[in-house]
Scaffold this motif. Structure first.
Motif, PDB file in Angstrom:
ATOM      1  N   UNK B   6      90.149 -50.336  -8.354  1.00 24.32           N
ATOM      2  CA  UNK B   6      89.465 -49.054  -8.266  1.00 24.32           C
ATOM      3  C   UNK B   6      89.109 -48.578  -9.661  1.00 24.32           C
ATOM      4  N   UNK B   7      87.881 -48.082  -9.835  1.00 25.94           N
ATOM      5  CA  UNK B   7      87.428 -47.544 -11.107  1.00 25.94           C
ATOM      6  C   UNK B   7      87.274 -46.038 -11.015  1.00 25.94           C
ATOM      7  N   UNK B   8      87.373 -45.395 -12.154  1.00 26.09           N
ATOM      8  CA  UNK B   8      87.286 -43.934 -12.241  1.00 26.09           C
ATOM      9  C   UNK B   8      86.031 -43.413 -11.552  1.00 26.09           C
ATOM     10  N   UNK B  75      96.257 -48.464  -3.687  1.00 28.16           N
ATOM     11  CA  UNK B  75      94.970 -47.765  -3.809  1.00 28.16           C
ATOM     12  C   UNK B  75      94.295 -48.079  -5.139  1.00 28.16           C
ATOM     13  N   UNK B  76      95.086 -48.098  -6.213  1.00 26.07           N
ATOM     14  CA  UNK B  76      94.510 -48.226  -7.557  1.00 26.07           C
ATOM     15  C   UNK B  76      94.095 -49.659  -7.898  1.00 26.07           C
ATOM     16  N   UNK B 114      91.371 -41.659 -21.962  1.00 27.19           N
ATOM     17  CA  UNK B 114      92.003 -41.857 -20.657  1.00 27.19           C
ATOM     18  C   UNK B 114      91.188 -41.210 -19.542  1.00 27.19           C
ATOM     19  N   UNK B 115      91.040 -41.939 -18.452  1.00 27.87           N
ATOM     20  CA  UNK B 115      90.309 -41.445 -17.284  1.00 27.87           C
ATOM     21  C   UNK B 115      91.334 -41.155 -16.202  1.00 27.87           C
ATOM     22  N   UNK B 116      91.567 -39.872 -15.964  1.00 31.47           N
ATOM     23  CA  UNK B 116      92.696 -39.449 -15.138  1.00 31.47           C
ATOM     24  C   UNK B 116      92.248 -38.870 -13.797  1.00 31.47           C
ATOM     25  N   UNK B 142      87.574 -47.471 -16.495  1.00 31.40           N
ATOM     26  CA  UNK B 142      86.236 -46.910 -16.333  1.00 31.40           C
ATOM     27  C   UNK B 142      85.186 -47.999 -16.478  1.00 31.40           C
ATOM     28  N   UNK B 143      84.148 -47.921 -15.707  1.00 35.15           N
ATOM     29  CA  UNK B 143      83.045 -48.878 -15.803  1.00 35.15           C
ATOM     30  C   UNK B 143      82.178 -48.622 -17.030  1.00 35.15           C
TER      31      UNK B 143
END
Lengths: 154, 150
Positions: B6-8, B75-76, B114-116, B142-143
């Protein structure tokens, strides 16, 4: 008015004092056993070739694996006159992954004591913070946990 | 069981997590006692549980925590990281009955590199009661970066 507090001098003096660290070796067998017990069949916990080709480069442990290193309950170290205890919850902060080959040191300190009257009668809340450090002296996690001591109503 | 990553950018506020169904048995509680060192008899000895005011043996709170963490890692995907996970054991759960891990994405945040993602998650019993409310902050890849930077 008599003081009904059950907090002993010894318990109160323990606030803020870290226990001596206890060291745990993490290998793939204990990780696999833990994953089996919680029923999580994610191959990152058991499949070496899958784990090696992942970002981690090795088998890693499930997030709550550090509970296998839980220090003794406060009631096992200090005299607490309420015989019953519940785990009220935990707050985990994660800094590094834990995996095969690590050695983790575990130390805990009481950070707060609260006496309350509630649905279970008189209760003592003990909040403690446990710190986990790996062999590279990096903090891997913190766990803040709440234990609720009470008397059974009979 | 292989999970995809899974990406942000794949996540929106309001997205659901789970449900992850778990079917805890007394045997599982014995296994969990063995790996966790929590041998409190309220988790496997019916008589002891009753003497101590419970109608049945109950799950270790930390096992419920582990169930919720599994929902998150499923999920992640392997490149996600749990940063903060806070669980409260509000009501007991008993073996022999399914429990369901569920969640809801609340907010997304970029803090430095960081992508939270912040979520409310919880465990529900078979009657739909929330026994274990929790909150979590995870970090996802993140992509927007060409390599897998977090």
């Amino acid at each position: 008015m008599p003081n009904n507090s059950i907090i002993t001098h010894s318990l109160r003096s323990a606030i803020g004092v870290f226990s001596d660290p206890v060291f745990y070796k993490v290998d793939k067998d204990v990780i696999a056993q833990f994953a089996r017990a919680i029923g999580d069949c994610n191959p990152i916990y058991t499949d070496e070739s899958h784990a090696r080709s992942s970002r981690h480069g090795r088998i890693i442990a499930p997030p709550t694996f550090l509970r296998s290193m839980e220090p003794p309950l406060p009631g096992e170290t200090y005299s607490i006159s309420y015989p019953e205890v519940f785990d009220g919850g935990s707050k985990w902060e994660y800094f590094e992954f834990v995996g095969e080959g690590d050695t983790v040191s575990v130390s805990t300190k009481i950070i707060d004591l609260k006496e309350r009257k509630g649905s279970l009668g008189p209760m003592l809340f003990i909040i403690r913070e446990t710190i986990y450090i790996n062999q590279m002296n990096k903090k891997v996690a913190l766990q803040r946990s709440t234990y609720i001591y009470y008397q059974t109503e009979s | 069981m292989m999970t995809s990553q899974l990406y942000f950018e794949d996540v929106e506020a309001g997205d659901s997590l789970g449900p992850l169904r778990k079917d805890p048995t007394t045997r599982q509680l014995v296994m969990y006692a063995g790996v966790s060192g929590d041998f409190n008899e309220i988790h496997y000895d019916q008589e002891y549980a009753r003497i101590h005011g419970l109608s049945n043996i109950i799950l270790h709170g930390a096992l419920k925590n582990a169930f919720l963490a599994q929902m998150l890692t499923d999920w992640m995907g392997d490149d996600g990281e749990i940063k903060i996970l806070s669980v409260q054991y509000r009501a007991p759960d008993e073996p022999g009955s399914p429990v369901y891990c569920k969640g809801l994405v609340k907010t997304k945040d970029v803090v430095g590199e960081e992508h939270l993602i912040n979520c409310d998650i919880w465990l529900e019993n078979a009657s739909g009661d929330i026994t274990t409310p929790a909150t979590v902050t995870v970090s996802l890849p993140s992509r927007t970066n060409s390599s897998t930077a977090f």
